[in-house]
Design a protein around this motif. Sequence first.
Motif, short mmCIF file in Angstrom:
data_model
loop_
_atom_site.label_atom_id
_atom_site.label_comp_id
_atom_site.label_asym_id
_atom_site.label_seq_id
_atom_site.Cartn_x
_atom_site.Cartn_y
_atom_site.Cartn_z
N VAL A 494 4.10 -7.49 -13.75
CA VAL A 494 3.21 -7.75 -12.62
C VAL A 494 3.56 -6.78 -11.50
CG1 VAL A 494 2.39 -9.46 -10.94
CG2 VAL A 494 3.04 -10.19 -13.26
N GLY A 495 2.54 -6.12 -10.95
CA GLY A 495 2.74 -5.19 -9.84
C GLY A 495 1.80 -5.52 -8.70
N ILE A 496 1.97 -4.81 -7.59
CA ILE A 496 1.13 -5.02 -6.41
C ILE A 496 0.83 -3.67 -5.77
CG2 ILE A 496 3.16 -5.50 -4.95
CD1 ILE A 496 1.33 -7.43 -3.35
N THR A 497 -0.40 -3.49 -5.31
CA THR A 497 -0.79 -2.24 -4.67
C THR A 497 -1.86 -2.52 -3.64
OG1 THR A 497 -1.54 0.03 -5.08
CG2 THR A 497 -2.60 -1.70 -6.37
N GLY A 498 -2.03 -1.61 -2.71
CA GLY A 498 -3.05 -1.73 -1.68
C GLY A 498 -2.90 -0.63 -0.66
N HIS A 499 -3.88 -0.55 0.23
CA HIS A 499 -3.90 0.51 1.24
C HIS A 499 -4.02 -0.11 2.63
CE1 HIS A 499 -4.44 4.83 2.11
NE2 HIS A 499 -5.13 4.40 3.15
N SER A 500 -3.32 0.47 3.61
CA SER A 500 -3.33 0.00 4.99
C SER A 500 -2.75 -1.42 5.04
CB SER A 500 -4.75 0.06 5.56
OG SER A 500 -4.73 -0.05 6.96
N ALA A 522 2.15 1.55 -2.30
CA ALA A 522 1.64 1.22 -0.98
C ALA A 522 1.04 2.45 -0.30
CB ALA A 522 2.75 0.63 -0.11
N GLY A 523 -0.26 2.39 0.02
CA GLY A 523 -0.92 3.48 0.72
C GLY A 523 -0.97 3.20 2.22
N ALA A 524 -0.59 4.18 3.03
CA ALA A 524 -0.63 4.08 4.50
C ALA A 524 -0.12 2.73 4.99
CB ALA A 524 -2.05 4.33 5.00
N PRO A 525 1.10 2.34 4.60
CA PRO A 525 1.56 0.98 4.91
C PRO A 525 2.29 0.89 6.24
CG PRO A 525 3.13 2.01 3.45
CD PRO A 525 2.07 3.05 3.73
N PRO A 526 1.90 -0.03 7.12
CA PRO A 526 2.75 -0.31 8.28
C PRO A 526 3.99 -1.08 7.83
CG PRO A 526 0.81 -1.73 8.29
CD PRO A 526 0.66 -0.80 7.13
N ALA A 527 5.16 -0.58 8.19
CA ALA A 527 6.41 -1.25 7.77
C ALA A 527 6.80 -2.35 8.74
CB ALA A 527 7.54 -0.23 7.66
N ASP A 528 6.24 -2.31 9.95
CA ASP A 528 6.45 -3.36 10.95
C ASP A 528 5.08 -3.62 11.56
OD1 ASP A 528 6.91 -4.86 13.25
OD2 ASP A 528 8.82 -3.90 13.69
N PHE A 529 4.41 -4.68 11.13
CA PHE A 529 3.01 -4.91 11.48
C PHE A 529 2.82 -5.08 12.99
CE2 PHE A 529 -1.02 -7.50 11.03
CZ PHE A 529 -1.78 -6.43 10.58
N GLY A 530 3.76 -5.77 13.64
CA GLY A 530 3.66 -5.96 15.09
C GLY A 530 3.74 -4.64 15.83
N TRP A 531 4.72 -3.82 15.49
CA TRP A 531 4.86 -2.51 16.14
C TRP A 531 3.64 -1.66 15.87
CZ3 TRP A 531 4.68 2.56 14.77
CH2 TRP A 531 5.15 3.48 15.70
N SER A 532 3.15 -1.70 14.63
CA SER A 532 2.01 -0.87 14.26
C SER A 532 0.76 -1.28 15.03
CB SER A 532 1.76 -0.99 12.75
OG SER A 532 0.78 -0.08 12.33
N MET A 533 0.53 -2.59 15.21
CA MET A 533 -0.62 -3.06 15.98
C MET A 533 -0.51 -2.65 17.44
SD MET A 533 -2.83 -4.48 13.96
CE MET A 533 -2.38 -3.09 12.90
N LEU A 589 2.51 6.25 -0.06
CA LEU A 589 1.51 7.31 0.04
C LEU A 589 0.99 7.33 1.48
CD1 LEU A 589 -0.20 5.83 -3.04
CD2 LEU A 589 0.74 8.12 -3.16
N ALA A 590 0.95 8.50 2.10
CA ALA A 590 0.59 8.54 3.52
C ALA A 590 -0.10 9.85 3.88
CB ALA A 590 1.84 8.35 4.38
N GLY A 591 -0.78 9.84 5.03
CA GLY A 591 -1.44 11.02 5.56
C GLY A 591 -0.74 11.53 6.80
N ILE A 599 2.30 8.47 10.78
CA ILE A 599 3.12 8.98 9.69
C ILE A 599 4.60 8.77 9.98
CG2 ILE A 599 3.12 11.30 10.67
CD1 ILE A 599 3.24 10.30 6.92
N ARG A 600 4.98 8.80 11.25
CA ARG A 600 6.40 8.63 11.57
C ARG A 600 6.90 7.26 11.15
NH1 ARG A 600 5.95 8.46 18.18
NH2 ARG A 600 5.42 6.26 18.41
N GLU A 601 6.01 6.24 11.19
CA GLU A 601 6.42 4.90 10.77
C GLU A 601 6.73 4.87 9.29
OE1 GLU A 601 4.91 0.24 10.93
OE2 GLU A 601 3.55 1.83 11.52
N VAL A 602 5.89 5.53 8.48
CA VAL A 602 6.10 5.54 7.04
C VAL A 602 7.34 6.35 6.68
CG1 VAL A 602 5.06 6.09 4.81
CG2 VAL A 602 3.60 5.32 6.71
#
Length: 682
Positions: A494-500, A522-533, A589-591, A599-602
């Motif tokens: 079982v795996g998991i994937t998604g973007h943003s 994980a595509g373009a993933p925020p590693a800390d959702f609060g900071w990213s928002m 995966l990131a842009g 990009i600095r977060e990723v």
Amino acid sequence: MSFPKLLAALACALSLWVAMPSHADDAGGLRAAIGVERARAPAPHYPRAAFEPSRALQSVRLSPDGRHVAYLRQRGDQRSVWLLPTAGGVARQLLARTEADELLWSRDGRWLFVKARRSLLSLSIEGGSGVRITLDNPRAVIRVDPSQPAAVVLRERVRTSTGERWPVVRRDAHGRRTLLRDDDRFVHDVALDAQGKLVALLRFDGDHDALYRVDAAGGLRELARWNVIREQATLLAATPQGDLFLDGDTGGNFRRVLRVDRDGVLHTVHADPRGEADLDQVVLDPATQLPAVVSYRSTVAATYGLGAAQAQVAAIGKRFPGRDIGIGIGDGPDAYWLVSERASTLRDARWHLYDPRSGRIRRILEQDAEAAQPLPEAALARKLPFAYRASDGMLVRGFLLLPPGKDPARVPLVAFVHGGPINHFRADDYEGIAQLLANRGYAVFESNFRGSTGHGRDYALAPHGDYGNGRVQQDIVEGTRWLLAHGVGDPQRVGITGHSFGGYSTLLGVTFQPELFKVGVAGAPPADFGWSMRWLHEFGNQGARPDRSLAASMRLLGLDVDDPASYAHLRAQSPLANAGKLRRPLLLLAGGEDRTVPIREVISYAAVLRHLGKDVSLYVEADGGHSPSEPLPREAYVYLMETMLHRYLGGARPDAPSPKLRDYLKPSLRVVSNDVDFLPKR
């Protein structure tokens, strides 16, 4: 069993499924649909490029008089504007090159407004010259002016020493400018009477949206107000009697067609008969400018006609059973209608002309669509809707795609999480990545977890800010376990994937549920959702939204990053703060030019993982944005995903990269796990 018989069997299974009471989960219905999928012939292995949406035809639009269909045609890197007469004959090119992404017809059907991100070109279908208008903000175009032969209503942005103003203007096909209103607030939408006077507007008033009537002197009378996100509305039309038509959810849970009478009383004109979906699209009658066709697209796609259009829309629907249809109406008894046909197994929409006089339907633009070599539907996975009970009792919606002809209990299972989170998977959307994974032998689970749109306001706001390793993530985890318990997927693969946001959920999955998810992509993933928002609001491409609604929207979702407790909660449950718990291999995966997730977060997250000795790989599209947009970066994205999932879940081995793709990948793979050979020797 033949393909037509399989389609009939699937339709029967789904019809029984749809009839199930909404308080139950869908184990029985899912079992029946799975049986149909297992009986199908296995699909051939298709190359990656075959799943890429072709974009050959875009913005296909019927003229108000029903005499022409205009469209954007893509050939390689060249996009052009074409015109097809509905009475018969060949299409002709109106514009050889354009960067436009949308076509808008003038009311008289003699002009096209060709919209690009920063410009609007008026183009006569008779060959006359028009003008190019510079747009000073991405949301400048409000609507085509229904009161004028050929004009659009635009929103301008004027910066002043004390702030900014938002003039609403009319620009006709020759560029003439007429000021309709000068406002210091962001005007979302307007309605005009037959003489072209502004009679209503919808604007952002600091911390809420408000609907106003506009009197002859420009004075405003408030009719309604609502919180951003909690209630939404769009102006559709104004009648000569003074009624206003809206698309909104104010006064209820679901988006629907609303009418506000002269006394300000709200009436529901049409809502989802199934009582489970938001209104998705409204088509206006070109003669009356009143709502004529409405569509709902969530668990199932359904389209209905209103008033005089009811019988014709029902007749069209019978011709396309099980399809998602869109309808454009022509004005007059001898005018053609335009019908779009979509399905989860159609890579590209099919286009048809409907003659209301005879009831005949004729397919058009077939040669342009076939040039992109679409995949046969018999080889693609059906999108199977189902519902499951979360551990707190809430009914959660989702979809399942299975590789045809396979035993579902013996295939690897991938949870594919949508972005947003203000977004949702639709019943009849074609999704190239999900179809490619199914073709490679994976079962694909798409969860419309609580917080997803399309199922009403209460559903969208149900997370109450629990976007860390909490209620939203539990919906995804519990849906995955529900499928495993009902015989879908090998529990050891079982795996998991998604973007943003889907990438963020992927990080959460491999961090907090490693006993379930064996690998993450994980595509373009925020590693800390609060900071990213917080970053998105202050610096990102949505932080400068002119209606200033992003902060209000986040607060209503329970994501008030200015609240210390909310911020600390998201921080404590973030993948970054819990990086030491990661025990599963992960591909990021990131842009490099992403203005939504920096990009600095990723990169920082990848560096932390590397420092901790974790199994992580990192790919960066140097000049890429939030999502890959060009063919080569998109192929790189799916190739790396295929490779990672094959290595750890045992799906089909990916096709070897071409020399061009290899050369592209070499500098883009910044960090590579020792266990994954992304660039095998030729």
